[in-house]
Design an enzyme around this catalytic site. Structure first.
Site, mmCIF file in Angstrom:
data_model
loop_
_atom_site.group_PDB
_atom_site.id
_atom_site.type_symbol
_atom_site.label_atom_id
_atom_site.label_comp_id
_atom_site.label_asym_id
_atom_site.label_seq_id
_atom_site.Cartn_x
_atom_site.Cartn_y
_atom_site.Cartn_z
ATOM 1 N N ASP A 3 -1.639 -8.474 -2.332
ATOM 2 C CA ASP A 3 -1.792 -7.244 -1.343
ATOM 3 C C ASP A 3 -3.194 -8.232 -1.002
ATOM 4 O O ASP A 3 -3.980 -8.335 -1.600
ATOM 5 C CB ASP A 3 -2.334 -6.552 -2.717
ATOM 6 N N ASP A 37 -2.642 -5.362 6.686
ATOM 7 C CA ASP A 37 -3.049 -4.850 5.097
ATOM 8 C C ASP A 37 -1.753 -4.832 4.582
ATOM 9 O O ASP A 37 -0.571 -4.335 4.621
ATOM 10 C CB ASP A 37 -3.583 -3.335 4.902
#
Length: 494
Positions: free
Chosen positions: A103, A299
């Site tokens: 992430d 992202d």
């Protein structure tokens, strides 16, 4: 997590980068509702500190050897079924194994602690600090929030859909797998004492934070001068999953296209997206429509893509004009008005016969070609049907999730403030991966002999042995086959 976005209320959220203060906010969810980036309030002192950190790292990197090692790691899981990709990480002595979501929107790595009072059942056993001879708590200090006893630093991550993770910070040996050139390193991570929402119910054990921040695993390794200030992600394509990650520098192939990424504009991994073309035709949009406050943000913790409303409408209409031979059908979830089509067939490699190609054009004139699998997801209830994986955002920010970079090698060249893209077949890398007979790498890792057993890119098995690339391969061979998606949102609730 089939779908993900960030949704925060600006009246209560103020973003900041604080050393050990991990009262952070970023949101993940399953549905294509409007996405809001967190409001960021950046003080002059904070901007100056970030600038000084950048100068320090550039000077530090200039002294690194060209032969600095990197950590090559296999990725598991897939975008549609899980909403995330995971990597295997080993913590402690002897090493304890974990499946962590990669992430770029997180700046802390965390796993469930054996003392956790409210943690779900995940893929692997919880981390047991008492069983690691090298574990040390991060002692309470003026730079961090402390536990009730004022003995140990704590972290607290909250997500807008009401998921949360909190616990204490510890330091231990972290190992990256037997195919990694990088030997195990000491690193700070979070040991969860409580998790709620999706974090409680997900199969993955925790999060591997790749964002910009002092507790990011990337920043910690860079600050130790053990890797170059760069990392790469490569996500497998539709119906394939898996992929690869490299922590450290790689030599970009000549075909890789780059966009500038401004670390001072915002803390997010952003690119300079100027315009988009569908079937060779430029979308008629105002100048700067993709250039919101933070730029176009990448992202890896977001599944799909979100465009400013006018850009979404223009993109949607352009796609509709090109697929007149297909039939519009209802989406898989009656609660959402997905734009779906049937009649394209089951073979993903043939989608370009039914759907148009899309180009992203950067400010520097470079172009990234998107195939249909970079903006479509497979309908889960109708065979041969597909739906748009790009949705409208009520705010001005463009958020590019993993779908946009499937079967794309993405290199986050932080040292040179740029992000590179190369369309490739990421799954091909792992068809050439071999299994080592060894289990998790011990703190004094030594490479074991390869065998000839091949592994398909599938879900991560529990207790899986480390995967080893054939010894004759060099990183330039890996470049021929990679994909990814990233971003990052470190925020602090005040």
């Amino acid at each position: 997590m089939a779908r993900t976005w960030l949704h925060l209320t600006s009246s209560i959220i103020v973003c900041a980068l604080i050393c050990f203060n991990f009262f952070t906010v970023d949101a993940k969810d399953h549905h294509p509702r409007p996405m809001l980036l967190p409001l960021q309030l950046t003080s002059r002192n904070h901007s100056q500190q970030r600038h000084l950190d950048n100068i320090r790292r550039h000077l530090q990197q200039s002294g690194l050897s060209s032969s600095t090692p990197n950590a090559r790691m296999r990725l598991y899981d897939d975008l549609l079924s899980n909403g995330y990709y995971t990597a295997r990480l080993w913590i402690g002595t002897p090493p304890q194994e974990f499946a962590l979501i990669v992430d770029t929107g997180s700046t802390v790595t965390y796993v469930p602690c054996s003392s956790c009072a409210h943690c779900g059942k995940h893929q692997d056993p919880r981390f047991q600090p008492d069983l690691s001879s090298t574990y040390q708590p991060v002692k309470c200090n003026p730079s961090c929030n402390c536990d009730d006893e004022q003995k140990q630093c704590t972290y607290d991550r909250r997500y807008a859909e009401m998921s949360s993770s909190s616990g204490v910070l510890g330091e231990d040996i972290v190992s990256f797998g037997n195919e990694s050139e990088l030997v195990p390193q000491r690193a700070v991570f979070g040991c969860e004492n409580r998790e709620t929402g999706d974090l409680y119910s997900q199969r993955a054990d925790g999060i591997m934070g790749l964002g910009r921040g002092q507790l990011s695993i990337v920043d910690q390794l860079v600050d130790k001068s053990v890797i170059g200030d760069s990392f790469s992600l490569c996500y497998g394509g539709m119906d394939v999953g898996g992929g690869a990650m490299v922590l450290g520098k790689i030599t970009p192939p000549p075909e890789m296209v780059f966009s500038h990424s401004d670390p001072f504009r915002s803390p997010y991994y952003n690119i300079e997206l100027k315009e988009m073309h569908v079937a060779g035709k430029r979308l008629k949009l105002p100048t700067g429509v993709f250039d919101g406050r933070h730029g176009a943000v990448l992202d890896s913790g977001t599944t799909y893509a979100y465009f400013q409303k006018d850009a979404f409408v223009a993109f949607r209409d352009a796609i509709l004009r090109e697929v007149h031979s297909l039939k519009r059908v209802r989406g898989p979830d009656p609660n959402y008005d997905d734009i779906c089509f049937s009649g394209a067939g089951r073979d993903v490699s043939q989608l370009s016969k039914s759907f148009p190609e899309v180009e992203m054009v950067f400010n520097n004139g470079n172009k990234l070609l998107l195939s249909p699998e970079n903006y479509l997801f497979r309908h889960t209830k109708l065979i041969g049907a597909y739906c748009l994986g790009i949705f409208a955002n009520t705010e001005s920010t463009t958020l590019l999730g993993g779908i946009v970079v499937r079967d794309t090698l993405v290199t986050y060249d932080r040292d040179n403030d740029r992000i590179g893209f190369l369309k490739t077949n990421c799954s091909e890398l792992w068809r050439r991966v071999k299994i080592s007979g060894a289990t998790a790498p011990a703190p004094s890792v030594s490479q074991s002999n390869d065998t000839n057993l091949e592994i398909p890119p599938a879900s991560a098995p529990s207790g899986s042995p480390a995967n080893v690339l054939p010894g004759a391969w060099h990183i330039t061979c890996i470049l021929a086959m990679f994909p990814v998606f990233l971003g990052f949102f470190p925020c602090t609730v005040l």
